[in-house]
Design an enzyme around this catalytic site. Structure first.
Site, mmCIF file in Angstrom:
data_model
loop_
_atom_site.group_PDB
_atom_site.id
_atom_site.type_symbol
_atom_site.label_atom_id
_atom_site.label_comp_id
_atom_site.label_asym_id
_atom_site.label_seq_id
_atom_site.Cartn_x
_atom_site.Cartn_y
_atom_site.Cartn_z
ATOM 1 N N PHE A 101 2.665 3.515 7.454
ATOM 2 C CA PHE A 101 2.285 2.197 6.937
ATOM 3 C C PHE A 101 3.064 1.070 7.609
ATOM 4 O O PHE A 101 2.650 -0.085 7.516
ATOM 5 C CB PHE A 101 2.585 2.102 5.431
ATOM 6 C CG PHE A 101 1.823 3.066 4.574
ATOM 7 C CD1 PHE A 101 0.518 2.808 4.217
ATOM 8 C CD2 PHE A 101 2.417 4.228 4.102
ATOM 9 C CE1 PHE A 101 -0.194 3.689 3.414
ATOM 10 C CE2 PHE A 101 1.723 5.121 3.299
ATOM 11 C CZ PHE A 101 0.415 4.843 2.961
ATOM 12 N N LYS B 91 -3.515 -3.046 16.499
ATOM 13 C CA LYS B 91 -4.111 -1.921 15.750
ATOM 14 C C LYS B 91 -5.030 -1.120 16.678
ATOM 15 O O LYS B 91 -5.048 0.114 16.644
ATOM 16 C CB LYS B 91 -4.898 -2.431 14.541
ATOM 17 C CG LYS B 91 -4.028 -2.960 13.414
ATOM 18 C CD LYS B 91 -3.316 -1.834 12.678
ATOM 19 C CE LYS B 91 -2.389 -2.349 11.594
ATOM 20 N NZ LYS B 91 -1.502 -1.308 11.032
ATOM 21 N N ILE C 171 0.843 -1.207 0.000
ATOM 22 C CA ILE C 171 0.000 0.000 0.000
ATOM 23 C C ILE C 171 0.879 1.258 0.000
ATOM 24 O O ILE C 171 0.589 2.227 -0.705
ATOM 25 C CB ILE C 171 -0.965 -0.033 1.199
ATOM 26 C CG1 ILE C 171 -1.855 -1.284 1.103
ATOM 27 C CG2 ILE C 171 -1.830 1.224 1.244
ATOM 28 C CD1 ILE C 171 -2.637 -1.587 2.359
ATOM 29 N N ASN D 75 -0.906 -15.249 2.468
ATOM 30 C CA ASN D 75 -1.962 -15.510 3.452
ATOM 31 C C ASN D 75 -3.330 -15.116 2.922
ATOM 32 O O ASN D 75 -4.347 -15.618 3.382
ATOM 33 C CB ASN D 75 -1.732 -14.665 4.706
ATOM 34 C CG ASN D 75 -0.490 -15.076 5.445
ATOM 35 O OD1 ASN D 75 -0.347 -16.240 5.795
ATOM 36 N ND2 ASN D 75 0.417 -14.137 5.664
ATOM 37 N N ASN E 278 -10.477 -4.714 2.408
ATOM 38 C CA ASN E 278 -9.562 -5.687 1.786
ATOM 39 C C ASN E 278 -8.874 -5.094 0.553
ATOM 40 O O ASN E 278 -9.399 -5.206 -0.560
ATOM 41 C CB ASN E 278 -10.325 -6.963 1.423
ATOM 42 C CG ASN E 278 -10.718 -7.776 2.642
ATOM 43 O OD1 ASN E 278 -11.460 -7.299 3.504
ATOM 44 N ND2 ASN E 278 -10.208 -8.982 2.744
ATOM 45 N N ASN F 73 9.400 -6.439 4.555
ATOM 46 C CA ASN F 73 8.305 -6.929 3.714
ATOM 47 C C ASN F 73 8.019 -5.933 2.593
ATOM 48 O O ASN F 73 6.908 -5.788 2.137
ATOM 49 C CB ASN F 73 7.045 -7.178 4.563
ATOM 50 C CG ASN F 73 6.027 -8.013 3.821
ATOM 51 O OD1 ASN F 73 6.381 -8.812 2.958
ATOM 52 N ND2 ASN F 73 4.758 -7.807 4.113
ATOM 53 N N SER G 29 -7.235 -0.817 10.395
ATOM 54 C CA SER G 29 -7.780 -1.979 9.692
ATOM 55 C C SER G 29 -9.191 -2.310 10.147
ATOM 56 O O SER G 29 -9.538 -2.152 11.329
ATOM 57 C CB SER G 29 -6.872 -3.177 9.971
ATOM 58 O OG SER G 29 -7.482 -4.368 9.531
ATOM 59 N N THR H 296 -10.062 -5.075 10.660
ATOM 60 C CA THR H 296 -9.902 -6.192 11.590
ATOM 61 C C THR H 296 -10.333 -5.794 13.007
ATOM 62 O O THR H 296 -10.705 -6.629 13.814
ATOM 63 C CB THR H 296 -8.433 -6.694 11.585
ATOM 64 O OG1 THR H 296 -8.381 -7.999 12.118
ATOM 65 C CG2 THR H 296 -7.512 -5.803 12.366
ATOM 66 N N ARG I 275 -11.446 -21.466 7.767
ATOM 67 C CA ARG I 275 -10.199 -21.040 8.404
ATOM 68 C C ARG I 275 -10.545 -20.477 9.778
ATOM 69 O O ARG I 275 -11.436 -19.620 9.885
ATOM 70 C CB ARG I 275 -9.535 -19.973 7.522
ATOM 71 C CG ARG I 275 -8.199 -19.488 8.021
ATOM 72 C CD ARG I 275 -7.507 -18.593 6.999
ATOM 73 N NE ARG I 275 -8.219 -17.345 6.748
ATOM 74 C CZ ARG I 275 -7.781 -16.374 5.944
ATOM 75 N NH1 ARG I 275 -6.624 -16.509 5.313
ATOM 76 N NH2 ARG I 275 -8.473 -15.277 5.763
ATOM 77 N N TYR J 126 -2.870 -9.318 16.171
ATOM 78 C CA TYR J 126 -2.737 -8.267 15.147
ATOM 79 C C TYR J 126 -3.795 -7.176 15.375
ATOM 80 O O TYR J 126 -3.498 -5.984 15.407
ATOM 81 C CB TYR J 126 -2.883 -8.889 13.754
ATOM 82 C CG TYR J 126 -3.130 -7.901 12.651
ATOM 83 C CD1 TYR J 126 -2.151 -6.979 12.307
ATOM 84 C CD2 TYR J 126 -4.343 -7.867 11.959
ATOM 85 C CE1 TYR J 126 -2.378 -6.042 11.298
ATOM 86 C CE2 TYR J 126 -4.577 -6.956 10.958
ATOM 87 C CZ TYR J 126 -3.587 -6.041 10.632
ATOM 88 O OH TYR J 126 -3.825 -5.122 9.644
HETATM 89 N N1 UFG Z 1 -9.737 -17.197 1.619
HETATM 90 C C1 UFG Z 1 -9.804 -18.409 0.965
HETATM 91 N N2 UFG Z 1 -8.631 -18.994 0.588
HETATM 92 C C2 UFG Z 1 -7.418 -18.452 0.814
HETATM 93 C C3 UFG Z 1 -7.364 -17.203 1.494
HETATM 94 C C4 UFG Z 1 -8.543 -16.622 1.880
HETATM 95 O O1 UFG Z 1 -10.893 -18.951 0.734
HETATM 96 O O2 UFG Z 1 -6.388 -19.037 0.444
HETATM 97 C C5 UFG Z 1 -11.007 -16.526 1.992
HETATM 98 C C6 UFG Z 1 -11.146 -16.219 3.467
HETATM 99 O O3 UFG Z 1 -11.677 -17.296 4.169
HETATM 100 C C7 UFG Z 1 -12.061 -14.992 3.424
HETATM 101 C C8 UFG Z 1 -11.671 -14.298 2.121
HETATM 102 O O4 UFG Z 1 -11.022 -15.286 1.337
HETATM 103 O O5 UFG Z 1 -13.395 -15.376 3.303
HETATM 104 C C9 UFG Z 1 -10.691 -13.139 2.325
HETATM 105 O O6 UFG Z 1 -9.563 -13.585 3.058
HETATM 106 P P1 UFG Z 1 -8.230 -12.727 3.147
HETATM 107 O O7 UFG Z 1 -7.232 -13.538 3.923
HETATM 108 O O8 UFG Z 1 -7.825 -12.269 1.795
HETATM 109 O O9 UFG Z 1 -8.657 -11.431 3.951
HETATM 110 P P2 UFG Z 1 -9.342 -11.272 5.387
HETATM 111 O O10 UFG Z 1 -10.701 -10.672 5.178
HETATM 112 O O11 UFG Z 1 -9.289 -12.524 6.165
HETATM 113 O O12 UFG Z 1 -8.367 -10.267 6.130
HETATM 114 C C10 UFG Z 1 -7.858 -9.122 5.473
HETATM 115 C C11 UFG Z 1 -6.462 -8.852 6.005
HETATM 116 C C12 UFG Z 1 -6.512 -8.435 7.420
HETATM 117 C C13 UFG Z 1 -7.476 -7.310 7.601
HETATM 118 C C14 UFG Z 1 -8.829 -7.655 7.053
HETATM 119 C C15 UFG Z 1 -9.728 -6.469 7.138
HETATM 120 O O13 UFG Z 1 -5.646 -9.995 5.885
HETATM 121 O O14 UFG Z 1 -5.227 -7.999 7.829
HETATM 122 O O15 UFG Z 1 -8.707 -8.049 5.694
HETATM 123 O O16 UFG Z 1 -11.034 -6.778 6.773
HETATM 124 F F1 UFG Z 1 -7.580 -6.995 8.883
#
Ligand code: UFG
Length: 364
Positions: A99, A171, A13, A216, A197, A36, A143, A145, A311, A167
């Site tokens: 950031f 924040k 970002i 991730n 996101n 990173n 975030s 989060t 997850r 995490y």
């Molecule tokens: N997902 C999958 N497969 C994967 C990864 C994710 O199905 O390999 C799904 C998750 O279960 C979720 C969606 O995709 O339903 C989004 O997952 P992300 O990991 O991309 O994002 P998150 O919403 O879990 O979290 C992200 C950031 C956090 C932040 C959050 C804010 O990783 O740091 O958005 O809403 F806090």
């Protein structure tokens, strides 16, 4: 003209926001430890902004020089180190976009002290340095989060904060620290931007997200599957209470997010001192399968996937109420899910190995 300091400006970002600020003609300093983030990202930012090469001025310091309307200086340093911060502020910093921080939920559960140190101590040291150098304008990367696994749809800024992992706690702690600092004396101009996101990439295909190791997050993982780097996408849960059973999120293009930072800075500088707290999201939700299908349709590719178990720590739905950001700074997302998929793939397909390693790409 004063400079804007971006801590963590070599990351995903930060680098896109850096480009947006340079294109506005601003003078930008970046402090990054490259844990990173990549120096190559900033070499490309300088190139995209038409600034020419980043040249080494001294060990750990590179600059494009200040001949044009915009310029970029890059310092290798740690936001927890007062000496590194003092070196960054020595350039005459008028505002900071913060950031720098760690952001992997699972890693934060395994290494909580590292998260408290980098995210909370780092922010504390930064605020101390701002105090020493008379700088009182700060935009903080917060975030969604913070809202935890709420059922509220969409989520306004007034929703209760209930983080559910280290995490998120870090924040929340920094948000609290910023509120205390803002209340402690007049003159602070602080924005706390709660991202939903962020995904996608710069449309040039030159700049994008380069996660270290296995991604991730959904979007970079999906891109690597499309590129053949990984055999298939695991979809985490097909039994969520959503229209197709997969998790729903509010995806926003990283260039819309960069624009949000530019506007937040402009509002802070134009208005009386204040503490501004805003969601940055599109206000629309898309499921995992929506994103997979949009990616396949936009790019004419197949993305193999299989639905596996949920997850831990995930929630069914997370969607921003972005009305306050529109009201306070006239910002809303302009790029579509198709734009996200096209630009993300342009980045992934042109840079299968990401940015590569090290500082070797910077002129020695
Ligand atoms: N997902 C999958 N497969 C994967 C990864 C994710 O199905 O390999 C799904 C998750 O279960 C979720 C969606 O995709 O339903 C989004 O997952 P992300 O990991 O991309 O994002 P998150 O919403 O879990 O979290 C992200 C950031 C956090 C932040 C959050 C804010 O990783 O740091 O958005 O809403 F806090």
């Amino acid at each position: 003209m004063t400079k804007v300091l971006l801590t963590g400006g070599a990351g995903f970002i930060g680098s896109h926001t850096c480009l947006a600020l340079l294109e506005e003609g601003l003078s930008v300093g970046v402090l990054d430890d490259f844990s990173n983030g990549s120096p190559e990202a900033l070499r490309r930012v300088a190139e995209l902004a038409g600034l020419g090469a980043l040249r080494q001025e001294s060990p750990g310091r590179w600059s494009t020089g200040d001949s044009g309307p915009a310029d970029l200086t890059l310092l290798r340093g740690d936001v927890r180190c007062p000496g590194d911060l003092d070196r960054a502020f020595a350039d005459g910093i008028g505002a900071v976009l913060h950031f720098a921080g760690l952001k992997a939920v699972g890693e934060s559960v395994a290494q909580p002290l590292r998260y408290w140190d980098v995210n909370v101590t780092g922010s504390l040291r930064l605020l101390e340095a701002m105090g020493r150098h008379g700088c009182r304008t700060l935009v903080f990367s917060s975030s969604a989060t913070l809202y935890g696994s709420t059922d509220r749809v969409p989520i306004p800024e007034t929703a209760p904060l209930q983080p559910i992992n280290p995490y998120g706690y870090t924040k929340a702690a920094v948000e609290r620290m910023l509120a205390d600092v803002a209340a402690s004396s007049p003159g602070w101009r602080i924005a706390r931007l709660r991202y939903f996101n962020p995904v996608g990439a710069h449309p040039s295909g030159r700049l994008g997200e380069d996660p270290s190791g296995s991604p991730n997050n959904l979007f970079p993982y999906l891109c690597q599957v499309a590129a053949g780097r990984r055999p298939r996408l695991d979809v985490f849960g097909g039994d969520w209470p959503t229209p197709d059973g997969t998790g729903v999120r509010d995806y926003l293009h990283v260039m819309d997010l960069a624009e949000g930072h530019r506007r937040a800075l402009a509002v802070l500088e134009a208005e009386p001192p204040q503490l501004l707290t805003l969601n940055l999201g599109s206000g629309s939700g898309h499921s995992v399968l929506d994103l997979v299908r949009a990616f396949e349709t936009t790019n004419g590719l197949a993305v193999p996937f299989s639905v596996v178990g949920r997850r831990p720590g995930d929630s069914a739905v997370s969607i921003a109420d972005p009305q306050e950001a529109e009201r306070r700074m006239g910002w809303r997302t302009r790029r579509s899910l198709a734009d996200i998929c096209r630009d993300g793939w342009a980045w992934q397909s042109a840079n299968p190995g990401g940015f590569g390693e090290g500082e070797s790409s910077l002129d020695g």
